[in-house]
Design a protein around this motif. Structure first.
Motif, PDB file in Angstrom:
ATOM      1  N   LYS A   1       0.832  -1.206   0.000  1.00 26.21           N
ATOM      2  CA  LYS A   1       0.000   0.000   0.000  1.00 26.21           C
ATOM      3  C   LYS A   1       0.865   1.254   0.000  1.00 26.21           C
ATOM      4  CE  LYS A   1      -2.503   0.700   3.654  1.00 26.21           C
ATOM      5  NZ  LYS A   1      -3.576   0.607   4.686  1.00 26.21           N
ATOM      6  N   GLU A   2       1.916   1.261   0.821  1.00 27.27           N
ATOM      7  CA  GLU A   2       2.830   2.406   0.871  1.00 27.27           C
ATOM      8  C   GLU A   2       3.594   2.561  -0.448  1.00 27.27           C
ATOM      9  OE1 GLU A   2       3.142   4.767   3.175  1.00 27.27           O
ATOM     10  OE2 GLU A   2       1.410   3.803   4.122  1.00 27.27           O
ATOM     11  N   PHE A   3       3.983   1.419  -1.019  1.00 23.57           N
ATOM     12  CA  PHE A   3       4.702   1.429  -2.297  1.00 23.57           C
ATOM     13  C   PHE A   3       3.836   2.026  -3.396  1.00 23.57           C
ATOM     14  CE2 PHE A   3       5.804  -0.897  -6.261  1.00 23.57           C
ATOM     15  CZ  PHE A   3       7.107  -0.460  -6.423  1.00 23.57           C
ATOM     16  N   MET A   4       2.578   1.656  -3.432  1.00 23.37           N
ATOM     17  CA  MET A   4       1.654   2.183  -4.439  1.00 23.37           C
ATOM     18  C   MET A   4       1.434   3.680  -4.256  1.00 23.37           C
ATOM     19  SD  MET A   4      -1.141  -0.934  -4.484  1.00 23.37           S
ATOM     20  CE  MET A   4      -2.247  -0.134  -5.655  1.00 23.37           C
ATOM     21  N   LYS A   5       1.288   4.092  -2.996  1.00 25.89           N
ATOM     22  CA  LYS A   5       1.060   5.503  -2.697  1.00 25.89           C
ATOM     23  C   LYS A   5       2.279   6.344  -3.068  1.00 25.89           C
ATOM     24  CE  LYS A   5      -0.305   8.557   1.112  1.00 25.89           C
ATOM     25  NZ  LYS A   5      -0.652   8.624   2.569  1.00 25.89           N
ATOM     26  N   ALA A   6       3.467   5.858  -2.744  1.00 23.53           N
ATOM     27  CA  ALA A   6       4.697   6.607  -3.007  1.00 23.53           C
ATOM     28  C   ALA A   6       4.951   6.785  -4.494  1.00 23.53           C
ATOM     29  CB  ALA A   6       5.889   5.899  -2.364  1.00 23.53           C
ATOM     30  N   ASN A   7       4.502   5.801  -5.302  1.00 19.41           N
ATOM     31  CA  ASN A   7       4.750   5.846  -6.746  1.00 19.41           C
ATOM     32  C   ASN A   7       3.519   6.207  -7.572  1.00 19.41           C
ATOM     33  OD1 ASN A   7       7.665   4.636  -7.190  1.00 19.41           O
ATOM     34  ND2 ASN A   7       6.707   3.382  -5.586  1.00 19.41           N
ATOM     35  N   SER A   8       2.429   6.528  -6.871  1.00 19.34           N
ATOM     36  CA  SER A   8       1.158   6.861  -7.541  1.00 19.34           C
ATOM     37  C   SER A   8       0.739   5.750  -8.506  1.00 19.34           C
ATOM     38  CB  SER A   8       1.275   8.189  -8.301  1.00 19.34           C
ATOM     39  OG  SER A   8       1.594   9.241  -7.422  1.00 19.34           O
ATOM     40  N   TYR A   9       0.918   4.497  -8.054  1.00 15.90           N
ATOM     41  CA  TYR A   9       0.545   3.362  -8.888  1.00 15.90           C
ATOM     42  C   TYR A   9      -0.943   3.060  -8.748  1.00 15.90           C
ATOM     43  CZ  TYR A   9       5.376   2.087 -10.031  1.00 15.90           C
ATOM     44  OH  TYR A   9       6.661   2.062 -10.516  1.00 15.90           O
ATOM     45  N   ASP A  10      -1.520   2.618  -9.860  1.00 19.71           N
ATOM     46  CA  ASP A  10      -2.940   2.306  -9.898  1.00 19.71           C
ATOM     47  C   ASP A  10      -3.107   0.954 -10.592  1.00 19.71           C
ATOM     48  OD1 ASP A  10      -5.674   2.161 -10.252  1.00 19.71           O
ATOM     49  OD2 ASP A  10      -5.884   4.224 -10.954  1.00 19.71           O
ATOM     50  N   LEU A  11      -3.844   0.059  -9.985  1.00 19.04           N
ATOM     51  CA  LEU A  11      -4.032  -1.270 -10.563  1.00 19.04           C
ATOM     52  C   LEU A  11      -4.847  -1.246 -11.853  1.00 19.04           C
ATOM     53  CD1 LEU A  11      -4.624  -3.412  -7.350  1.00 19.04           C
ATOM     54  CD2 LEU A  11      -2.714  -3.619  -8.948  1.00 19.04           C
ATOM     55  N   GLU A  12      -5.485  -0.126 -12.156  1.00 18.51           N
ATOM     56  CA  GLU A  12      -6.173   0.016 -13.442  1.00 18.51           C
ATOM     57  C   GLU A  12      -5.176  -0.058 -14.593  1.00 18.51           C
ATOM     58  OE1 GLU A  12      -9.256   0.253 -14.355  1.00 18.51           O
ATOM     59  OE2 GLU A  12     -10.408   0.698 -12.547  1.00 18.51           O
ATOM     60  N   ASN A  13      -3.937   0.326 -14.300  1.00 18.17           N
ATOM     61  CA  ASN A  13      -2.877   0.327 -15.307  1.00 18.17           C
ATOM     62  C   ASN A  13      -2.083  -0.971 -15.193  1.00 18.17           C
ATOM     63  OD1 ASN A  13      -0.069   0.779 -16.314  1.00 18.17           O
ATOM     64  ND2 ASN A  13      -0.912   2.775 -16.864  1.00 18.17           N
ATOM     65  N   GLU A  14      -2.051  -1.754 -16.271  1.00 21.23           N
ATOM     66  CA  GLU A  14      -1.383  -3.061 -16.187  1.00 21.23           C
ATOM     67  C   GLU A  14       0.118  -2.931 -15.954  1.00 21.23           C
ATOM     68  OE1 GLU A  14      -0.316  -4.808 -20.483  1.00 21.23           O
ATOM     69  OE2 GLU A  14      -2.462  -4.588 -20.196  1.00 21.23           O
ATOM     70  N   GLY A  15       0.725  -1.856 -16.467  1.00 20.66           N
ATOM     71  CA  GLY A  15       2.150  -1.618 -16.212  1.00 20.66           C
ATOM     72  C   GLY A  15       2.417  -1.388 -14.741  1.00 20.66           C
ATOM     73  N   ASP A  16       1.521  -0.640 -14.082  1.00 23.51           N
ATOM     74  CA  ASP A  16       1.644  -0.427 -12.632  1.00 23.51           C
ATOM     75  C   ASP A  16       1.455  -1.741 -11.874  1.00 23.51           C
ATOM     76  OD1 ASP A  16       1.939   2.202 -13.306  1.00 23.51           O
ATOM     77  OD2 ASP A  16       0.064   2.892 -12.423  1.00 23.51           O
ATOM     78  N   ALA A  17       0.489  -2.538 -12.332  1.00 21.30           N
ATOM     79  CA  ALA A  17       0.226  -3.826 -11.679  1.00 21.30           C
ATOM     80  C   ALA A  17       1.464  -4.718 -11.729  1.00 21.30           C
ATOM     81  CB  ALA A  17      -0.955  -4.519 -12.348  1.00 21.30           C
ATOM     82  N   VAL A  18       2.163  -4.685 -12.848  1.00 20.94           N
ATOM     83  CA  VAL A  18       3.386  -5.472 -12.994  1.00 20.94           C
ATOM     84  C   VAL A  18       4.430  -5.030 -11.967  1.00 20.94           C
ATOM     85  CG1 VAL A  18       5.376  -5.892 -14.507  1.00 20.94           C
ATOM     86  CG2 VAL A  18       3.046  -6.061 -15.418  1.00 20.94           C
ATOM     87  N   GLU A  19       4.625  -3.704 -11.830  1.00 21.24           N
ATOM     88  CA  GLU A  19       5.622  -3.181 -10.885  1.00 21.24           C
ATOM     89  C   GLU A  19       5.243  -3.525  -9.444  1.00 21.24           C
ATOM     90  OE1 GLU A  19       8.515  -1.953 -11.737  1.00 21.24           O
ATOM     91  OE2 GLU A  19       7.902  -2.289 -13.816  1.00 21.24           O
ATOM     92  N   ILE A  20       3.958  -3.502  -9.130  1.00 20.76           N
ATOM     93  CA  ILE A  20       3.492  -3.819  -7.772  1.00 20.76           C
ATOM     94  C   ILE A  20       3.781  -5.278  -7.432  1.00 20.76           C
ATOM     95  CG2 ILE A  20       1.426  -4.069  -6.334  1.00 20.76           C
ATOM     96  CD1 ILE A  20       0.292  -1.646  -8.013  1.00 20.76           C
ATOM     97  N   ILE A  21       3.493  -6.165  -8.371  1.00 19.41           N
ATOM     98  CA  ILE A  21       3.715  -7.596  -8.127  1.00 19.41           C
ATOM     99  C   ILE A  21       5.205  -7.920  -8.100  1.00 19.41           C
ATOM    100  CG2 ILE A  21       3.338  -9.920  -9.044  1.00 19.41           C
ATOM    101  CD1 ILE A  21       0.912  -8.557  -7.632  1.00 19.41           C
ATOM    102  N   LYS A  22       5.984  -7.239  -8.892  1.00 20.10           N
ATOM    103  CA  LYS A  22       7.440  -7.448  -8.837  1.00 20.10           C
ATOM    104  C   LYS A  22       8.004  -6.986  -7.487  1.00 20.10           C
ATOM    105  CE  LYS A  22       8.677  -7.377 -13.746  1.00 20.10           C
ATOM    106  NZ  LYS A  22       9.418  -6.657 -14.815  1.00 20.10           N
ATOM    107  N   PHE A  23       7.454  -5.898  -6.962  1.00 18.62           N
ATOM    108  CA  PHE A  23       7.867  -5.427  -5.642  1.00 18.62           C
ATOM    109  C   PHE A  23       7.467  -6.440  -4.573  1.00 18.62           C
ATOM    110  CE2 PHE A  23       6.853  -2.894  -1.766  1.00 18.62           C
ATOM    111  CZ  PHE A  23       8.139  -2.500  -1.459  1.00 18.62           C
ATOM    112  N   TYR A  24       6.270  -6.975  -4.700  1.00 18.73           N
ATOM    113  CA  TYR A  24       5.801  -8.015  -3.772  1.00 18.73           C
ATOM    114  C   TYR A  24       6.732  -9.229  -3.824  1.00 18.73           C
ATOM    115  CZ  TYR A  24       2.981 -12.001  -2.222  1.00 18.73           C
ATOM    116  OH  TYR A  24       2.536 -13.144  -1.615  1.00 18.73           O
TER     117      TYR A  24
END
Length: 232
Positions: free
Chosen positions: A203-226
């Protein structure tokens, strides 16, 4: 007419017959190949009588098809009718339906996007084209296109509503971790990641990078971070 002229006409006619005979043999062989691979012509309209986008691609895409029987069709134009769960091959100006149960995966030329048959995955509805977003020794992330059918809502007495059946598309993500028996299916909202370990960090990672799961590129970065947190 001279003997030379007669001979030229004879040779010309022989060549004509040979070429056309060879052409027919090739066409017959090609039809047999289509039959063996479960490819049949589509008769009638290829799309359902509904409003909305029912296809995987906006336009047919040039792909390489890989069948489960170790056969391959390279550099062919295809699309996927999600509404009718069928793969469509465009060949010589005609549409053919491919039995998707025979397909293992296909790769889009140029973008190199890979789509796998969901029947390869345990616990998932079979014969869906899932887009591969992440594929590593630890986990895999897939994107699934969902269609929601909205029925006509027209009220004759009030004269309001819609008369057409409409289709609205949305995306779901499927996360497979190699040591787990089942997948995590999550939508594009941040709260859908709650079942995962390290949710607060995510959650903090998404907030810090303004990532949104609506965007598949953001989803990729979130899962790679996980993955980097869990599989150090």
């Amino acid at each position: 007419m001279t003997v030379k002229r007669l001979l030229l006409q004879f040779l010309s006619m022989t060549l004509y017959i040979a070429v056309h005979a060879q052409s027919n043999v090739l066409m017959k062989g090609q039809d047999q190949l289509f039959t063996d691979m479960g490819i049949i012509p589509i008769v009638g309209p290829a799309s359902p009588k509904v409003k909305g986008d029912v296809y995987l691609f906006e336009k047919s895409a040039k792909c390489d098809l890989f069948f489960k029987a170790s056969k391959t069709m390279e550099d062919v134009w295809i699309n996927c009718d999600i509404y009718n769960s069928q793969l469509i091959l465009l060949h010589n100006g005609k549409n053919f339906s491919i039995d998707f149960t025979l397909v293992d995966h296909f790769v889009v030329r140029g973008s190199n996007e890979k789509f796998v048959n969901s029947s390869n995955l345990k616990g998932v509805e079979p014969n869906l084209a899932l887009k591969v977003l992440v594929e590593s020794p630890n986990l895999s992330l897939y994107q699934k296109t969902e269609l929601k059918v909205l029925k006509p809502s027209y009220n004759e007495q009030l004269g309001i509503g819609t008369k057409d059946t409409r289709i609205v598309s949305s995306s779901l993500y499927l996360l497979f971790e190699k040591e787990k028996e089942s997948s995590l299916v999550f939508k594009t909202s941040r709260n859908s990641l709650k079942p995962l370990d390290y949710y607060n960090e995510l959650k903090e990672f998404m907030k810090a990078n303004s990532y949104d799961l609506e965007n598949e590129g953001d989803a990729v970065e979130i899962i790679k971070f996980y993955e980097s947190l869990k599989y150090k």
